[in-house]
Design a protein around this motif. Structure first.
Motif, mmCIF file in Angstrom:
data_model
loop_
_atom_site.group_PDB
_atom_site.id
_atom_site.type_symbol
_atom_site.label_atom_id
_atom_site.label_comp_id
_atom_site.label_asym_id
_atom_site.label_seq_id
_atom_site.Cartn_x
_atom_site.Cartn_y
_atom_site.Cartn_z
ATOM 1 N N MET A 259 40.714 51.738 38.662
ATOM 2 C CA MET A 259 41.095 51.018 37.466
ATOM 3 C C MET A 259 42.567 51.295 37.161
ATOM 4 N N ARG A 260 43.304 50.227 36.912
ATOM 5 C CA ARG A 260 44.743 50.331 36.710
ATOM 6 C C ARG A 260 45.121 50.100 35.248
ATOM 7 N N ALA A 261 46.360 50.469 34.920
ATOM 8 C CA ALA A 261 46.844 50.314 33.546
ATOM 9 C C ALA A 261 46.728 48.879 33.069
ATOM 10 N N ARG A 262 47.005 47.923 33.963
ATOM 11 C CA ARG A 262 46.963 46.514 33.566
ATOM 12 C C ARG A 262 45.565 46.067 33.132
ATOM 13 N N ASP A 263 44.526 46.781 33.610
ATOM 14 C CA ASP A 263 43.158 46.392 33.302
ATOM 15 C C ASP A 263 42.759 46.701 31.869
ATOM 16 N N VAL B 87 31.186 43.475 37.762
ATOM 17 C CA VAL B 87 31.475 43.588 39.197
ATOM 18 C C VAL B 87 30.872 42.401 39.943
ATOM 19 N N GLN B 88 29.616 42.075 39.630
ATOM 20 C CA GLN B 88 28.947 40.958 40.293
ATOM 21 C C GLN B 88 29.686 39.646 40.042
ATOM 22 N N VAL C 239 36.753 43.550 48.766
ATOM 23 C CA VAL C 239 35.601 43.684 47.873
ATOM 24 C C VAL C 239 35.628 45.044 47.173
ATOM 25 N N THR C 240 35.989 46.082 47.900
ATOM 26 C CA THR C 240 36.080 47.421 47.324
ATOM 27 C C THR C 240 37.107 47.464 46.198
ATOM 28 N N ARG D 253 36.582 48.113 42.149
ATOM 29 C CA ARG D 253 37.271 49.253 41.550
ATOM 30 C C ARG D 253 38.126 48.844 40.356
ATOM 31 N N THR D 254 38.583 47.584 40.321
ATOM 32 C CA THR D 254 39.456 47.146 39.224
ATOM 33 C C THR D 254 38.701 46.856 37.938
ATOM 34 N N VAL D 255 37.384 46.882 37.963
ATOM 35 C CA VAL D 255 36.614 46.672 36.736
ATOM 36 C C VAL D 255 36.760 47.909 35.848
ATOM 37 N N PRO D 256 37.268 47.743 34.630
ATOM 38 C CA PRO D 256 37.444 48.892 33.739
ATOM 39 C C PRO D 256 36.141 49.631 33.496
#
Length: 203
Positions: free
Chosen positions: A1-5, A145-146, A183-184, A188-191
């Protein structure tokens, strides 16, 4: 998860020449505890918090045993934001991992961090934003995620996502290692997702 998220954008800002009273009014109206301070060109030059604004405004309690606030003559109180702000604020960038942002906040005892992209102020992250992202339920995380995976697959249900304890498990068939990596990253980007496990199942 990144700051932008998890960052809040657009950002409520105050100009360094604004009055202390107008900054306090903006904080109250927007329900924030700190504001990035910008110059006339919109460049970040500081941060001003509730405590900065209160420091010279709250009257002394003559019965208090600890003198925390300077006994300043009202005529000498700072009148504009540049006089009370903290210059050279701690900043971060959109691609920085949220864990690093949280660590920086704790180490530097700050409650909000502006997010810069190529020098431009694009967002702000508060401790509340990080906490909110961390406490989402596994069910909500799995749904998000889905959704992202189905969007990537043009609406087809190629993979099945489940989440347990914040760790996402994505099972399905992958065309190649590159698709598996994409896909990984999407999962992972989902907060709120703390980790991702990929299970390749041949069709």
């Amino acid at each position: 998860m990144r700051a932008r998220d998890i960052m809040s954008s657009p950002v409520h800002t105050v100009v360094q020449t604004s009055s202390v009273e107008s900054a306090a009014q903006l904080m109250a109206a927007k329900a924030v505890t700190a504001l990035p301070v910008v110059d006339g060109n919109g460049r970040l030059v500081g941060m001003v918090s509730e405590s900065d604004l209160l420091w010279h405004r709250v009257p002394m309690d003559p019965t208090a045993h600890v003198r925390r606030i300077p006994d300043t003559d009202p005529a000498e109180r700072p009148g504009i934001v540049s006089e009370v702000m903290s210059p050279y604020p701690l900043t971060t960038y959109p691609d920085v991992d949220v864990a690093e942002v949280a660590e920086a906040m704790l180490e530097n005892d700050v409650r909000s961090i502006p997010v810069l992209d190529d020098g431009a102020l694009v967002g702000i992250i508060s401790r509340r934003d990080i906490l909110r992202a961390m406490v989402r339920s596994d069910e909500v995380l799995a749904q998000e995620v889905q959704h992202r995976l189905d969007e990537y697959a043009d609406g087809r249900h190629r993979w099945t996502a489940t989440v347990d304890g914040g760790v996402a498990r994505v099972a399905g068939d992958f065309l190649n290692d590159t698709e598996e990596a994409v896909v990984t990253v999407l999962a992972r980007t989902v907060p709120g997702v703390a980790g991702v496990q990929v299970v390749a199942i041949a069709s």
